[in-house]
Design a protein around this motif. Structure first.
Motif, short mmCIF file in Angstrom:
data_model
loop_
_atom_site.label_atom_id
_atom_site.label_comp_id
_atom_site.label_asym_id
_atom_site.label_seq_id
_atom_site.Cartn_x
_atom_site.Cartn_y
_atom_site.Cartn_z
N THR A 1 1.47 1.65 -3.60
CA THR A 1 0.25 2.05 -4.29
C THR A 1 -0.03 3.53 -4.10
OG1 THR A 1 -0.70 -0.16 -4.03
CG2 THR A 1 -2.24 1.65 -4.45
N PHE A 2 0.09 4.02 -2.87
CA PHE A 2 -0.18 5.44 -2.60
C PHE A 2 0.92 6.33 -3.15
CE2 PHE A 2 -3.49 3.98 0.26
CZ PHE A 2 -4.41 5.02 0.20
N ALA A 3 2.17 5.84 -3.15
CA ALA A 3 3.26 6.63 -3.72
C ALA A 3 3.03 6.82 -5.22
CB ALA A 3 4.60 5.94 -3.47
N LEU B 1 -0.34 8.03 2.03
CA LEU B 1 1.05 7.58 2.00
C LEU B 1 1.69 7.73 3.38
CD1 LEU B 1 3.57 6.62 0.49
CD2 LEU B 1 4.00 9.01 -0.15
N SER C 1 -4.00 11.46 -1.15
CA SER C 1 -2.86 10.61 -1.52
C SER C 1 -1.70 10.82 -0.55
CB SER C 1 -2.41 10.92 -2.94
OG SER C 1 -3.37 10.51 -3.88
N LEU C 2 -1.45 12.09 -0.20
CA LEU C 2 -0.35 12.40 0.71
C LEU C 2 -0.62 11.84 2.11
CD1 LEU C 2 2.32 13.86 1.25
CD2 LEU C 2 0.98 15.91 1.79
N ALA D 1 -7.12 10.84 -2.96
CA ALA D 1 -6.50 9.60 -3.44
C ALA D 1 -7.38 8.93 -4.48
CB ALA D 1 -6.25 8.65 -2.27
N ASP E 1 0.13 6.71 -6.74
CA ASP E 1 -1.05 7.57 -6.90
C ASP E 1 -0.70 9.03 -6.64
OD1 ASP E 1 -4.05 7.70 -7.23
OD2 ASP E 1 -3.85 8.63 -5.25
N LEU E 2 0.17 9.27 -5.64
CA LEU E 2 0.59 10.64 -5.35
C LEU E 2 1.35 11.24 -6.52
CD1 LEU E 2 0.87 12.93 -3.24
CD2 LEU E 2 2.97 11.81 -2.47
N TYR F 1 0.82 -1.21 0.00
CA TYR F 1 0.00 0.00 0.00
C TYR F 1 0.85 1.26 0.00
CZ TYR F 1 -4.57 -2.15 0.18
OH TYR F 1 -5.71 -2.84 -0.17
N ILE F 2 2.05 1.20 0.55
CA ILE F 2 2.96 2.34 0.43
C ILE F 2 3.28 2.59 -1.04
CG2 ILE F 2 5.33 3.10 0.84
CD1 ILE F 2 5.18 1.82 3.58
N VAL G 1 3.21 4.67 5.73
CA VAL G 1 4.62 4.74 6.16
C VAL G 1 4.68 4.64 7.68
CG1 VAL G 1 6.62 6.26 6.35
CG2 VAL G 1 5.46 6.00 4.16
#
Length: 467
Positions: A125-127, A323, A319-320, A139, A129-130, A122-123, A327
């Motif tokens: 995935t969100f990175a 992430l 998104s931020l 997101a 997406d960001l 998921y890190i 983390v």
């Protein structure tokens, strides 16, 4: 301060390092996911109040028992138990209690790193997406909710991905454990735990101003006495016990690296207090975002891996924030996995007189084998039930079976026997020389260790097996 044993083993450079490492050992996915879900499902404020009471009356006394055994023995957990037993004129067989804890830590490590691998996914995935949507946007902008929710089952169903991520997370853990106490494990604690707290407080502040904080307070802290049922009390006792990671010989192992100048009683209070604070703040971090998005607070892993990603779709900077959240979870998971790996590694060092690096690699290979089986148990090996011949674990895959075996049997048994050992078997003068207590507080602690803690742990096991 340097601990000595049959092999050359270093120690914590300071009391602060020990406290941060011990907090890191306790703080993990249970604080960030299990506590908020348990509180919401079991009476809110009634559960929270009784949970705090259980931390003070059950969790904290057993925590002190484990750390004092470790410091007195100054060795791996079984050797520390054996030393205290022999000096108390008791049977050497008490070391089997610690051996059970070491075994539990090894089993938990094997499937805990699978969950850590999910967090890494998921890190990533969100990175991604960001990078695609920018900092200010929500997101997964424009992606249907069903597709976001489907990310989790698709991931756990892909055995290749989950196995590789499990091995990656296990490998990261190995790097720090192989570097030793002051050179590796301490570095994880000193740098990651403060960063974890900054991220946790930052996301909580965001939720305070941009989320449904009023609804969250009502959900978590409204005290209704009629909701304090026996089932709710038992859930609170169980959460308090598992939140502090008791019964895996972790605090015994970490206690072996503590110098004589550290007051174990005061330090244990700080550790338990910080662990409890993280659990409470986690609820204030997660639920404002969930409620602001108009979502129901699903329990368990679904809250983290399905509900929250959807909630990040509905808020600015989604998104931020997403992430940063994962983390933060990865940091908490890593400090816990490092503690879990250190327990069997210290045992291998003392038992076979191996160098630390070789011992850590040996433990890693064993955990990797079970870990891959756990990773595949949600996909290709879903029909493989290793403990299916036991009614309690019938129909469970490897991951669920190992989780159930440790949480319902081996960990409570280890904690129960530890409280019996310290309260009834160990020489009182030796125990008193280590615990840092005096006067009425000392007498109260002995009462809790001898009577309240064993009864509570028996209740956890009985109702866990019945459930």
């Amino acid at each position: 301060m340097v601990a000595t044993s049959a092999t050359a083993r270093d120690g914590w450079s300071s009391r602060t390092a020990f406290v941060l490492a011990a907090i890191g050992s306790a703080v993990g996915l249970g604080n960030l996911v299990r506590f908020p879900a348990e509180a919401g499902a079991n009476g809110g404020g009634a559960f929270v109040l009784f949970y705090i009471l259980c931390i003070v009356l059950i969790g904290l006394p057993v925590l002190l028992c484990e750390t004092l055994i470790g410091r007195h023995g100054q060795a791996a957990a079984p050797e520390s138990y054996r030393k205290l037993a022999v000096e108390s004129g008791a049977s050497r067989a008490w070391e089997l209690v610690a051996s059970l804890g070491v075994f539990s830590a090894f089993l938990v490590l094997s499937f805990y790193c699978v969950l850590g691998g999910w967090v890494l996914y998921y890190i990533g995935t969100f990175a991604a997406d960001l990078a695609a949507t920018g900092v200010t946007g929500p997101a997964f902008d424009g992606v249907p909710y069903e597709e976001v929710e489907a990310l989790f089952p698709a991931m756990i169903g892909n055995g290749m991905v989950t196995s590789l991520l499990d091995l990656l997370f296990l490998g990261i853990t190995l790097v720090f454990v192989a570097r030793g106490v002051s050179g590796g494990i301490e570095k994880v604690a000193v740098y990651l735990m403060p960063t974890f707290f900054v991220l946790l407080l930052g996301i909580t502040v965001y939720g305070f101003f941009g989320g449904a904080m009023q609804e969250t307070f009502a959900y978590l802290f409204t005290f209704e006495p009629e909701k304090l049922t026996p089932e709710v009390m038992l859930a609170a006792v169980g959460q308090a016990f598992f939140s502090l990671s008791l019964g895996v010989a972790g605090m015994v192992t970490y206690g072996a690296y503590v110098g004589r100048d550290v007051n174990l009683a005061g330090t244990s209070v700080v550790i338990a207090g910080a662990d409890t604070a993280v659990a409470l703040i986690a609820g204030l971090c997660i639920f404002p975002i969930v409620f602001a998005a108009g979502l129901a607070p699903n329990g368990g892993l679904g809250l983290m891996f399905q509900t929250l990603p959807h909630a990040f779709q509905e808020i600015p900077f989604g998104s931020l924030i997403g992430l940063a959240f994962f983390v933060m979870v990865a940091f908490a998971a890593l400090t816990s996995s490092v503690a879990l790996m250190e327990v069997p590694t210290a045992w291998v060092i003392d038992r076979f007189n191996l160098r630390r690096g070789a011992a850590a690699v040996l433990v890693t290979f064993g955990a990797a084998f079970l870990g891959v089986l756990s990773a595949l148990s949600t996909g290709a090996l879903a029909d493989f039930h290793p403990l299916g011949f036991i009614p309690l674990f019938e129909g469970m895959g490897t991951l669920d079976a190992l989780d159930g075996l440790t949480s319902k049997l081996t960990m409570p048994i280890c904690a129960l026997l530890t409280s019996v050992f310290v309260g009834w078997i160990a020489d009182r003068r030796l125990v008193d020389s280590e615990n840092g207590l005096s006067g009425g507080v000392h007498l109260f602690w002995r009462f809790l260790v001898r009577f309240a803690c064993p009864l509570a742990l028996v209740a956890i096991m009985v109702f866990g097996l019945m459930g």
